[in-house]
Design an enzyme around this catalytic site. Structure first.
Site, PDB file in Angstrom:
ATOM      1  N   THR A 188       0.752  -1.110  -0.149  1.00 27.51           N
ATOM      2  CA  THR A 188      -0.126  -0.130  -0.045  1.00 27.51           C
ATOM      3  C   THR A 188       0.779   1.235   0.028  1.00 27.51           C
ATOM      4  OG1 THR A 188      -0.110  -0.443   2.409  1.00 27.51           O
ATOM      5  CG2 THR A 188      -1.966  -1.101   1.218  1.00 27.51           C
ATOM      6  N   GLY A 218       4.562   1.632  -8.732  1.00 27.48           N
ATOM      7  CA  GLY A 218       4.261   2.635  -7.836  1.00 27.48           C
ATOM      8  C   GLY A 218       3.400   3.507  -8.399  1.00 27.48           C
ATOM      9  N   ARG A 228      -4.410   2.573   0.534  1.00 25.39           N
ATOM     10  CA  ARG A 228      -4.497   2.952  -0.884  1.00 25.39           C
ATOM     11  C   ARG A 228      -5.730   2.321  -1.416  1.00 25.39           C
ATOM     12  NH1 ARG A 228       0.092   0.165  -4.562  1.00 25.39           N
ATOM     13  NH2 ARG A 228      -0.527   1.678  -6.102  1.00 25.39           N
ATOM     14  N   THR A 252       6.979   0.973   1.415  1.00 26.98           N
ATOM     15  CA  THR A 252       8.246   1.067   1.059  1.00 26.98           C
ATOM     16  C   THR A 252       8.598   2.664   0.927  1.00 26.98           C
ATOM     17  OG1 THR A 252       8.593  -0.985  -0.111  1.00 26.98           O
ATOM     18  CG2 THR A 252      10.398   0.259  -0.414  1.00 26.98           C
ATOM     19  N   HIS A 279       3.066  -4.635   9.620  1.00 30.20           N
ATOM     20  CA  HIS A 279       1.997  -4.875   9.192  1.00 30.20           C
ATOM     21  C   HIS A 279       0.854  -5.304   9.685  1.00 30.20           C
ATOM     22  CE1 HIS A 279       3.454  -4.104   5.085  1.00 30.20           C
ATOM     23  NE2 HIS A 279       4.339  -5.244   4.800  1.00 30.20           N
TER      24      HIS A 279
END
Length: 336
Positions: free
Chosen positions: A82, A302, A163, A85, A141
């Site tokens: 989501t 991305g 997201r 990184t 997570h």
């Protein structure tokens, strides 16, 4: 000064024996849990309302029992794929910027973001001494309701990112498929993985429950939990970098802004920059574990809306309908 600790440390024999005994107990507990086939063909276990792989669940059980945070700790929290990184990179760069002077190189240029901000349930669970106590950033997570009570009851802060569910699913499927193919294993067909996701069976799923847990907690504790969406961060990254700095109590000074420090950090943490670094092209994460993963798999595209290149309009509409139904009455509307 940034941490000089090695990425792995050898535990002494006493600790090693204790961890082996704990692992045996956790495995015994897992054997009693409901199971379902996961995206990698492995088993997922239903624990406290969410689905976990065995490796993940063992780490979670360990930190639920043993982890004691620092009062200043900040957790980057997310469901997988989501924007984790990128958020880690931004948060790390913002928080450690005062450590860099002259020609000193940021760790982000020589280490993978997941090594700069270690996972609570992976790296830290395996070796608590791996973290740099001078940089109070960790990641997880783990769903909010499953976090160690020591974290929830503390003054620790949490930055959560989510997201659009369609992009989340596609990124998740592409990630695990690429990982399987790198091991010469046939990946799960998209249609089968899609049905699982819609039924709530995905790593750390159901996705909507993961999001709702942190959303509701952010409404109850706005001073402790910052709730972000990937789409809004992409839309105005500078504003969000400054929001991150303020939330982490290291706001940019007027002088820093005038000298372009915000833009420098955004550029250093961009997909284009990070994906081209040697460590992210050829290195591996969790190298000394059974789930070693190529760093390059964390840098696919991305892009927002990439789901349309993989799902039919009908599949996209189905996920949208599910999310609308699940989020109804919460006050949360995710970008589509």
């Amino acid at each position: 000064m940034e941490s000089s600790l090695p990425s792995t440390q050898i535990l002494d024999s006493g600790e090693s024996a204790e961890r082996k005994n704990e692992a045996k107990n956790y495995n015994e507990m897992m054997s009693t849990l409901p199971k379902a086939k996961g995206l990698r063909g492995n088993d997922y276990y239903l624990y406290q309302g969410f689905w976990y792989s065995s490796f993940f669940l063992e780490g979670l059980m360990s930190v639920q029992e043993h982890f004691n945070p620092q009062s200043t700790d900040i957790f980057v929290a997310s469901s997988p794929k989501t924007g984790t990184t990128w958020l880690k990179a931004l948060a790390f760069a913002v928080l450690t910027r005062s450590r860099l002077s002259g020609s000193t190189t940021s760790s982000l240029l020589i280490k993978m973001p997941h090594d700069c901000v270690p996972f609570l349930e992976f790296q830290v669970a395996q070796n608590p001494r791996i973290r740099d106590l001078a940089v109070p950033l960790l990641s997880t997570h783990v769903p909010y309701s499953c976090l160690p009570k020591s974290i929830i009851s503390s003054s620790c802060k949490i930055i959560y990112i989510c997201r659009d569910a369609k992009d989340t699913f596609v990124s998740l499927w592409c990630f695990f498929s690429a990982h399987q193919m790198s091991k010469n294993v046939e990946p799960l067909p998209l249609e089968e993985a899609f049905e699982m996701f819609c039924n709530g069976i995905s790593i750390l799923g159901p996705y909507w429950d993961h999001v709702l847990g942190y959303w509701r907690a952010s409404l109850e504790f706005p001073e402790k939990i910052l709730f972000l969406t990937y789409e809004e961060m992409k839309k105005d990254t500078a504003a969000h970098a400054k929001k991150l700095a303020e939330f982490m109590d290291c706001s940019f000074t007027l002088e820093e802004e005038e000298e372009g420090e915000v833009q420098k950090i955004i550029s250093m943490c961009s997909f284009e920059k990070l994906s081209r670094l040697e460590v992210n092209k050829n290195g591996k994460l969790h190298l000394d574990t059974s789930i070693a993963i190529q760093n390059s798999l964390y840098f696919r595209k991305g892009e927002i809306g990439d789901w349309a290149n993989h799902l039919t309009p009908e599949m996209g509409a189905r996920i949208d309908d599910i999310m609308e139904q699940k989020l109804k009455g919460s006050g949360l509307k995710l970008p589509r």
